[in-house]
Enzyme design. Structure first.
Site, PDB file in Angstrom:
ATOM      1  N   THR A  98       0.857  -1.195   0.000  1.00 44.49           N
ATOM      2  CA  THR A  98       0.000   0.000   0.000  1.00 44.49           C
ATOM      3  C   THR A  98       0.891   1.244   0.000  1.00 44.49           C
ATOM      4  OG1 THR A  98      -0.106  -0.015   2.411  1.00 44.49           O
ATOM      5  CG2 THR A  98      -1.941  -1.084   1.252  1.00 44.49           C
ATOM      6  N   ARG A 102       4.133   2.364  -2.448  1.00 45.63           N
ATOM      7  CA  ARG A 102       4.318   2.854  -3.813  1.00 45.63           C
ATOM      8  C   ARG A 102       4.630   1.668  -4.717  1.00 45.63           C
ATOM      9  NH1 ARG A 102       1.887   6.618  -2.730  1.00 45.63           N
ATOM     10  NH2 ARG A 102       2.446   8.826  -2.753  1.00 45.63           N
ATOM     11  N   GLU A 156       1.560   4.203 -11.831  1.00 46.97           N
ATOM     12  CA  GLU A 156       1.023   5.491 -11.386  1.00 46.97           C
ATOM     13  C   GLU A 156       2.038   6.321 -10.613  1.00 46.97           C
ATOM     14  OE1 GLU A 156      -1.871   4.740  -8.336  1.00 46.97           O
ATOM     15  OE2 GLU A 156      -0.430   3.274  -7.662  1.00 46.97           O
ATOM     16  N   HIS A 195      -5.438   2.514  -5.586  1.00 53.62           N
ATOM     17  CA  HIS A 195      -4.749   3.538  -4.779  1.00 53.62           C
ATOM     18  C   HIS A 195      -5.787   4.277  -3.918  1.00 53.62           C
ATOM     19  CE1 HIS A 195      -0.929   6.159  -4.560  1.00 53.62           C
ATOM     20  NE2 HIS A 195      -1.653   6.306  -3.453  1.00 53.62           N
TER      21      HIS A 195
HETATM   22  P1  NAD Z   1       7.004   7.738   7.018  1.00 45.27           P
HETATM   23  O1  NAD Z   1       7.980   8.702   6.445  1.00 45.27           O
HETATM   24  O2  NAD Z   1       6.360   8.053   8.317  1.00 45.27           O
HETATM   25  O3  NAD Z   1       7.701   6.304   7.167  1.00 45.27           O
HETATM   26  C1  NAD Z   1       8.516   5.749   6.197  1.00 45.27           C
HETATM   27  C2  NAD Z   1       9.494   4.810   6.905  1.00 45.27           C
HETATM   28  O4  NAD Z   1      10.276   4.165   5.900  1.00 45.27           O
HETATM   29  C3  NAD Z   1      10.469   5.543   7.837  1.00 45.27           C
HETATM   30  O5  NAD Z   1      10.495   4.920   9.106  1.00 45.27           O
HETATM   31  C4  NAD Z   1      11.807   5.420   7.132  1.00 45.27           C
HETATM   32  O6  NAD Z   1      12.909   5.332   8.019  1.00 45.27           O
HETATM   33  C5  NAD Z   1      11.613   4.117   6.368  1.00 45.27           C
HETATM   34  N1  NAD Z   1      12.576   3.947   5.288  1.00 45.27           N
HETATM   35  C6  NAD Z   1      13.199   4.910   4.555  1.00 45.27           C
HETATM   36  N2  NAD Z   1      14.076   4.342   3.702  1.00 45.27           N
HETATM   37  C7  NAD Z   1      13.998   3.009   3.900  1.00 45.27           C
HETATM   38  C8  NAD Z   1      14.662   1.895   3.338  1.00 45.27           C
HETATM   39  N3  NAD Z   1      15.619   2.057   2.390  1.00 45.27           N
HETATM   40  N4  NAD Z   1      14.367   0.678   3.793  1.00 45.27           N
HETATM   41  C9  NAD Z   1      13.434   0.506   4.762  1.00 45.27           C
HETATM   42  N5  NAD Z   1      12.775   1.521   5.341  1.00 45.27           N
HETATM   43  C10 NAD Z   1      13.057   2.757   4.912  1.00 45.27           C
HETATM   44  O7  NAD Z   1       5.930   7.503   5.876  1.00 45.27           O
HETATM   45  P2  NAD Z   1       4.444   6.959   6.047  1.00 45.27           P
HETATM   46  O8  NAD Z   1       3.534   8.119   6.283  1.00 45.27           O
HETATM   47  O9  NAD Z   1       4.450   5.829   6.994  1.00 45.27           O
HETATM   48  O10 NAD Z   1       4.160   6.455   4.563  1.00 45.27           O
HETATM   49  C11 NAD Z   1       4.800   5.315   4.036  1.00 45.27           C
HETATM   50  C12 NAD Z   1       4.491   5.166   2.564  1.00 45.27           C
HETATM   51  O11 NAD Z   1       3.091   5.017   2.336  1.00 45.27           O
HETATM   52  C13 NAD Z   1       4.911   6.372   1.720  1.00 45.27           C
HETATM   53  O12 NAD Z   1       5.709   5.920   0.665  1.00 45.27           O
HETATM   54  C14 NAD Z   1       3.648   6.922   1.148  1.00 45.27           C
HETATM   55  O13 NAD Z   1       3.831   7.406  -0.146  1.00 45.27           O
HETATM   56  C15 NAD Z   1       2.728   5.732   1.163  1.00 45.27           C
HETATM   57  N6  NAD Z   1       1.323   6.163   1.272  1.00 45.27           N
HETATM   58  C16 NAD Z   1       0.385   5.507   0.543  1.00 45.27           C
HETATM   59  C17 NAD Z   1      -0.953   5.881   0.652  1.00 45.27           C
HETATM   60  C18 NAD Z   1      -2.030   5.182  -0.145  1.00 45.27           C
HETATM   61  O14 NAD Z   1      -3.138   5.725  -0.276  1.00 45.27           O
HETATM   62  N7  NAD Z   1      -1.781   3.993  -0.674  1.00 45.27           N
HETATM   63  C19 NAD Z   1      -1.318   6.945   1.488  1.00 45.27           C
HETATM   64  C20 NAD Z   1      -0.327   7.588   2.240  1.00 45.27           C
HETATM   65  C21 NAD Z   1       1.000   7.187   2.123  1.00 45.27           C
END
Ligand code: NAD
Length: 339
Positions: free
Chosen positions: A236, A238, A267, A306
């Site tokens: 969920t 990217r 996307e 999405h």
């Molecule tokens: P966040 O920034 O709070 O958390 C991301 C985590 O990933 C952090 O703890 C970071 O340290 C970790 N990270 C960074 N690089 C990494 C790597 N190389 N290996 C492992 N972990 C790594 O973000 P979030 O708010 O928890 O969102 C996470 C993802 O969800 C984002 O990519 C966002 O685009 C996606 N998202 C999707 C939807 C949807 O509707 N499907 C909605 C919101 C967010």
């Protein structure tokens, strides 16, 4: 109601009617003006003396546009991203820029579990069958989540919420992240492990890392062979985190018994989830996404468009934060200032 002459004037752009009503109800002490469209150099003349603007990512805030808004003090963007705003120019003009840093960690985590349960309890096939009037149980046996291991890749806002929910289900929790929060791990009874260890030991692998050069295709043709046989993959975050051909191969070889995807690599241009609700999101791309859905429509793959962010409450939180940003600014308690 007659307002004092110095009542701040705020213009909102790119809002739907229900959002307009929400703002009106919650910003009663301001003079408000609403535009369905984005802010451009052309319509900027209609708000020449305004103190603040609420915008979304299609309103490009450039130096030329700012020249037309000499009284502007506040830009509150109703998005997490702010690359549509010339921050250096705003700083020069002492214009404060605020954003909405988070709005949906529980929302996306709940959708993640909706997908997991849909696979573990064969909900989609079950419903399709009963709609046809067939109440046979054949082939519908699922599996419990209690006692299974969930591997959470990326343990930020969303990943942590997934961990909390998993704890409620009585699951064992493995975490992989480049930054470790051992206190949090202790709280939920989880363990940080290496990525390979997570792949080898998880019954459910769920991705919550951002898409970066370092995370692109982090699940790929090379490492799918490490995945525990029969595991489920949930994405969920990217689409670009996984190589699509690797998922197809893993499903064909029985390495994965199922996959649940809310995001697809196609996307990638999407920067903000709310962009998907915009009339500006090109139909053509929606069609491409749809085609990709159809391509990937194997029986053991479920795809949502999405939609993980898309709850009433998450969208209301975007507006709530925007209201808070605006009230805070005009009451000398600035919040969510972008630097
Ligand atoms: P966040 O920034 O709070 O958390 C991301 C985590 O990933 C952090 O703890 C970071 O340290 C970790 N990270 C960074 N690089 C990494 C790597 N190389 N290996 C492992 N972990 C790594 O973000 P979030 O708010 O928890 O969102 C996470 C993802 O969800 C984002 O990519 C966002 O685009 C996606 N998202 C999707 C939807 C949807 O509707 N499907 C909605 C919101 C967010």
């Amino acid at each position: 109601m007659k307002r004092p002459r110095n009542t701040p004037k705020i213009a909102f752009f790119e809002l739907e009617k229900w959002e307009e009503d929400y703002i009106k109800k919650n910003l009663k002490n301001f003079r408000l003006k609403f535009f369905r469209k984005d802010l451009t150099e052309r319509n900027a003349s209609k708000i020449r003396n305004f103190d603040g603007i609420g915008i979304f990512i299609y309103s490009q805030i450039t130096q030329r546009l700012l020249n037309k808004l000499p009284k502007l003090k506040l830009i509150s963007t109703m998005s997490t991203g702010y690359d549509h705003i010339d921050l250096a120019e705003c700083e020069k003009r002492e214009i404060t820029v605020c954003n909405v840093p988070t709005y949906g960690e529980n929302t996306v985590a709940e959708h993640t579990f909706a997908l997991i349960l849909a696979l573990s309890r064969k909900i989609i096939e079950s419903i399709a069958r009963t709609r046809r009037g067939n109440f046979s149980l054949e082939g519908l046996r699922g599996f419990d989540l209690k006692g299974k291991t969930i591997g959470i890749v990326g343990c930020g806002n969303i990943g942590r919420h997934v961990a909390r929910i998993a704890k409620g289900f009585g699951m064992d929790i493995l975490l992989y992240d480049v930054h470790k929060d051992k206190k949090f791990a202790r709280q939920v009874g989880a363990k940080y492990v290496k990525f390979d260890t997570l792949l080898k030991n998880s019954d459910i692998i769920t991705l919550h890392a951002p898409l970066l050069p370092a995370t692109r295709h982090m699940i790929n043709l090379k490492n799918i062979k490490l995945i525990k046989k029969g595991a489920i993959l949930v994405n969920t975050a990217r689409g670009g985190l996984v190589d699509g051909s690797a998922i197809i191969k893993a499903l064909d070889k029985g390495i994965l018994s199922g996959a649940a995807l809310d995001v697809l690599e196609e996307e990638e241009l999407i920067k903000e989830e709310k962009q998907l609700l915009s009339r500006k999101f090109p139909m053509e791309r929606q069609k491409n996404v749809l085609e990709e859905h159809i391509l990937a429509a194997k029986d053991n793959v479920i795809i949502t468009p999405h939609n993980a962010f898309n709850s009433h409450e998450a969208l209301a939180r975007i507006l709530d934060t925007t209201v808070k940003n605006i009230k805070g600014f005009f009451n000398n308690r600035k919040t969510n200032v972008v630097k």
